[in-house]
Structures are given as C-alpha cells and as structure tokens.
Design an enzyme around this catalytic site. Structure first.
Site, short mmCIF file in Angstrom:
data_model
loop_
_atom_site.label_atom_id
_atom_site.label_comp_id
_atom_site.label_asym_id
_atom_site.label_seq_id
_atom_site.Cartn_x
_atom_site.Cartn_y
_atom_site.Cartn_z
N TYR A 1 25.50 9.02 0.27
CA TYR A 1 24.49 8.94 1.33
C TYR A 1 23.16 8.39 0.99
CZ TYR A 1 27.56 11.07 4.65
OH TYR A 1 28.43 11.34 5.82
N THR B 1 27.08 11.51 16.72
CA THR B 1 26.76 12.65 15.63
C THR B 1 26.54 13.97 15.97
OG1 THR B 1 25.62 10.47 14.89
CG2 THR B 1 25.15 12.50 13.69
N LYS C 1 35.13 16.24 6.59
CA LYS C 1 33.90 16.57 6.01
C LYS C 1 34.27 18.30 5.59
CE LYS C 1 30.37 13.81 7.72
NZ LYS C 1 28.76 13.61 8.54
N PHE D 1 16.84 15.36 6.29
CA PHE D 1 18.12 16.49 6.18
C PHE D 1 18.79 15.93 4.92
CE2 PHE D 1 18.74 12.89 9.42
CZ PHE D 1 20.01 12.24 8.54
N ASN E 1 29.58 18.10 11.08
CA ASN E 1 29.92 17.28 12.27
C ASN E 1 31.42 16.83 12.14
OD1 ASN E 1 29.21 15.27 10.54
ND2 ASN E 1 27.91 14.40 12.48
N ARG F 1 34.57 4.97 15.24
CA ARG F 1 33.48 5.60 15.68
C ARG F 1 33.72 6.25 17.09
NH1 ARG F 1 29.24 5.85 11.96
NH2 ARG F 1 27.87 5.92 13.88
N ARG G 1 34.52 14.85 17.14
CA ARG G 1 33.28 15.83 17.22
C ARG G 1 33.14 16.69 18.42
NH1 ARG G 1 29.72 11.06 14.43
NH2 ARG G 1 29.76 11.88 12.13
N GLU H 1 31.88 1.39 1.00
CA GLU H 1 32.43 2.67 1.08
C GLU H 1 33.89 2.91 0.63
OE1 GLU H 1 29.15 4.09 4.25
OE2 GLU H 1 31.42 4.47 4.77
N HIS I 1 32.98 11.71 8.86
CA HIS I 1 32.19 10.51 8.67
C HIS I 1 32.97 9.33 8.78
CE1 HIS I 1 29.76 7.70 6.54
NE2 HIS I 1 30.77 7.02 6.07
P1 GTP Z 1 28.24 9.52 9.57
O1 GTP Z 1 29.52 9.07 9.95
O2 GTP Z 1 28.58 10.82 8.74
O3 GTP Z 1 27.47 8.48 8.85
O4 GTP Z 1 27.51 9.91 11.03
P2 GTP Z 1 26.72 9.05 11.77
O5 GTP Z 1 26.73 7.57 11.38
O6 GTP Z 1 27.24 9.41 13.09
O7 GTP Z 1 25.20 9.72 11.41
P3 GTP Z 1 24.00 9.23 10.47
O8 GTP Z 1 24.42 8.16 9.80
O9 GTP Z 1 22.82 8.95 11.46
O10 GTP Z 1 23.97 10.36 9.71
C1 GTP Z 1 24.76 10.79 8.77
C2 GTP Z 1 25.00 12.27 8.72
O11 GTP Z 1 24.05 12.90 8.42
C3 GTP Z 1 25.60 12.60 9.91
O12 GTP Z 1 27.06 12.66 10.17
C4 GTP Z 1 25.22 14.40 9.82
O13 GTP Z 1 26.07 15.01 9.10
C5 GTP Z 1 24.00 14.11 9.14
N1 GTP Z 1 22.81 14.54 9.94
C6 GTP Z 1 22.28 13.46 10.92
N2 GTP Z 1 21.28 14.13 11.45
C7 GTP Z 1 20.97 15.23 10.99
C8 GTP Z 1 20.12 16.13 11.24
O14 GTP Z 1 19.24 16.15 12.28
N3 GTP Z 1 20.51 17.48 10.77
C9 GTP Z 1 21.08 17.68 9.59
N4 GTP Z 1 21.53 18.56 9.01
N5 GTP Z 1 22.26 16.77 9.41
C10 GTP Z 1 22.10 15.52 10.00
MG MG Z 2 26.21 6.87 9.38
#
Ligand code: GTP
Ligand code: MG
Length: 138
Positions: A49, A91, A9, A57, A112, A85, A102, A126, A115
C-alpha cells in the site's frame, strides 16, 4: 481477457466469508485462477500500500492488513479490472450499491472486505507482487 489482483481482507477472512465473496466474483463472470491464504507482515502490507503512504489512514490500513490472514487471488475475465471494481462496490460501504460485496459484507471504510487493482499497470504490478508466472494457469 484480462486479469486483476484481488485481496479478501482480514475483516472478511476472520468472519469466514471467503466462499461467499468468491461466489460474487463467479456470478459476475470472473474466474479465480490463482488463490492463496497468507499472513502479511507489517512490512509487506506497507510495501503493498506504498501509494497511500502520505494518506492519514496509512498506518491504520497497514496495521489492519497485517492483523489476520488475507486471501490473495488473481481474477480473470472480460474487463476483469472494472468488472471486479463494480462487484466490489464503493470504498465506503455506506456509499456502495445494493448487491455489491462491500454493501453486503464490509464493516466500515477501513474494514471494507476486499481490495481490487484499479488499472492495467497496477494489476500487473500487484499480481507480480504475490504470484510467480508458474502459479498462473489461465
Ligand atoms: P482498495 O481496492 O483497497 O485499493 O480500495 P479502493 O481503491 O476502493 O480505495 P483506496 O485505494 O482509495 O483506499 C485503499 C484502502 O484504504 C481502502 O480500501 C480502505 O481499506 C482504506 N481507506 C481508504 N480511505 C480510508 C479512510 O478514510 N479511513 C481508513 N481507516 N481507511 C481508509
Ligand atoms: Mg485502491
């Protein structure tokens, strides 16, 4: 053998962490079989996304993902999706286990660093979003 889509990212590309993050993948037994550095438009980031469209968010996430170049990549290995993962960590970096990407590199729950696809169906979707079959050499 399985494949997954990974994105390094903007917070990480900006800090020149691509090599350090790829070393984590390789140490975990994942092979980078395709990789390119691109700058997403807000439209492309929004489409990628789309599943998070209703989340509070979403706007911030899309703006962040389009703010700087990202490195999109395909990782291959045994159980690549869960293995990736695991090496990514939780996350929110505050909850991430020691040694994970992370934990070591992420700045916040939003910024973070990486992805990773979360299931075989999303991995296939994807990968196809960013790469053509000709670009994938196992
Ligand atoms: P990805 O691999 O990026 O999909 O991460 P993830 O699967 O661990 O998390 P999730 O799919 O729930 O959320 C996708 C992305 O949204 C996260 O990786 C973060 O970058 C962002 N995100 C999630 N929760 C928050 C939040 O509370 N605030 C903000 N600003 N961003 C968030
Ligand atoms: Mg995700």
């Amino acid at each position: 053998i399985e494949r997954t889509l990974s994105i390094i990212k903007p917070d990480a590309t900006k800090r020149n962490l691509t090599g350090k993050i790829n070393a984590k993948f390789e140490e975990a037994g994942l092979r980078v079989i395709a990789q390119k550095r691109i700058k997403l438009s807000p439209e492309q980031a929004g489409k990628f996304y789309e599943v998070h469209k209703a989340r509070p968010f979403y706007g911030e996430l899309v703006e962040f993902m389009a703010s700087e170049p990202v490195v999109v990549q395909v990782l291959e290995g045994e159980s690549a999706i869960t293995r990736n993962r695991d090496v990514m960590g939780a996350t929110n970096p505050a909850d991430a286990a020691p040694g994970t990407i992370r934990k070591e590199f992420a700045l916040s729950v939003g910024e973070n660093s990486v992805h990773g696809s979360d299931a075989p169906e999303t991995a296939a979707q994807e990968i196809a979003f960013f790469f053509s079959g000709l670009e994938l050499v196992g």
